[in-house]
Scaffold this active site. Structure first.
Site, mmCIF file in Angstrom:
data_model
loop_
_atom_site.group_PDB
_atom_site.id
_atom_site.type_symbol
_atom_site.label_atom_id
_atom_site.label_comp_id
_atom_site.label_asym_id
_atom_site.label_seq_id
_atom_site.Cartn_x
_atom_site.Cartn_y
_atom_site.Cartn_z
ATOM 1 N N SER A 7 0.828 -1.203 0.000
ATOM 2 C CA SER A 7 0.000 0.000 0.000
ATOM 3 C C SER A 7 0.863 1.254 0.000
ATOM 4 C CB SER A 7 -0.925 0.006 1.223
ATOM 5 O OG SER A 7 -1.833 -1.060 1.191
ATOM 6 N N ARG A 38 0.866 7.997 5.919
ATOM 7 C CA ARG A 38 0.025 7.182 6.792
ATOM 8 C C ARG A 38 -1.396 7.746 6.848
ATOM 9 N NH1 ARG A 38 1.055 2.845 9.877
ATOM 10 N NH2 ARG A 38 3.254 2.948 9.288
ATOM 11 N N HIS A 90 -2.886 6.458 3.728
ATOM 12 C CA HIS A 90 -3.090 5.013 3.870
ATOM 13 C C HIS A 90 -4.363 4.726 4.665
ATOM 14 C CE1 HIS A 90 -2.321 1.098 5.988
ATOM 15 N NE2 HIS A 90 -2.081 0.735 4.740
#
Length: 208
Positions: A10, A33, A36
């Protein structure tokens, strides 16, 4: 695929699709992040960092600070291993009986009352707002009044009423913050920022 393999893939996809984003390594580890967690690349343009935010946040974590969240969703989403390793803790007071009582007595929201009751824990700690603009606005009031000085405020309330405005007010303060422009945010994204800081703090302690 194992969970770590999925996360690694990812991140590679995010890196490829983001292209030349302009962030340094530490800031990108946070923004990546956030993406994500949300699958939302708009954070590349909307995220804002106070110049001292990352270092103050990492130092606070390594000093075993208390992390206060405005929702239990954010609290549950924050990694516990690194927090306990440094002797810190993470708390959410939204369901506390004293918070509920004060909210009723003062005819206000639990989110706002929770900030008042959390004041003894906020000094040199980290306050995380991922849902309630009222919590962020109340915290800003206390900072302006000189009642408390957190090491870092992560302000990402989401919604249509005072979410963007509360974040704008935060970004006018000369205090370490990580926030974003606009209505987007959420407890999961706010928790992802803390997780990125925890990983950085943990990595900095390990032998090279």
């Amino acid at each position: 695929m194992k969970p770590q393999d999925i996360e690694d893939l990812s991140f590679r996809i995010i890196d490829e699709e983001a292209g030349d984003h302009g962030f340094d390594e530490q800031k990108w580890s946070i923004v990546r992040r956030m993406i994500h967690t949300s699958a939302d690349f708009d954070y590349i343009k909307s995220v804002r960092f106070h110049p001292e935010a990352l270092q103050k946040g990492i130092d606070a974590i390594k000093n075993g600070c208390t992390i206060i969240t405005d929702t239990n969703m954010a609290r549950v989403g924050i990694r516990k291993k690194e927090i306990s390793r440094f002797g810190g803790d993470v708390r959410c007071l939204i369901a506390d009986e004293n918070v509920a009582r004060q909210a009723i007595e003062e005819k206000t929201t639990r989110a706002l009352a929770a900030v008042d009751i959390a004041l003894p824990f906020i000094e040199n700690g980290i306050y995380v707002v991922g849902n309630a603009p009222t919590a962020l606005l109340r915290l800003i009031e206390h900072v302006k009044a000189g009642k408390v000085m957190p090491a870092l405020i992560v302000g990402l309330p989401v919604g249509f009423v005072n979410a963007a405005e509360s974040k704008d007010a935060l970004m006018e303060l000369d205090i370490p913050f990580i926030s974003n422009k606009g209505r987007k945010g959420g407890s999961n994204v706010a928790a992802s920022i803390i997780n990125a800081l925890l990983i950085m703090a943990d990595s900095s302690e390990k032998p090279k």
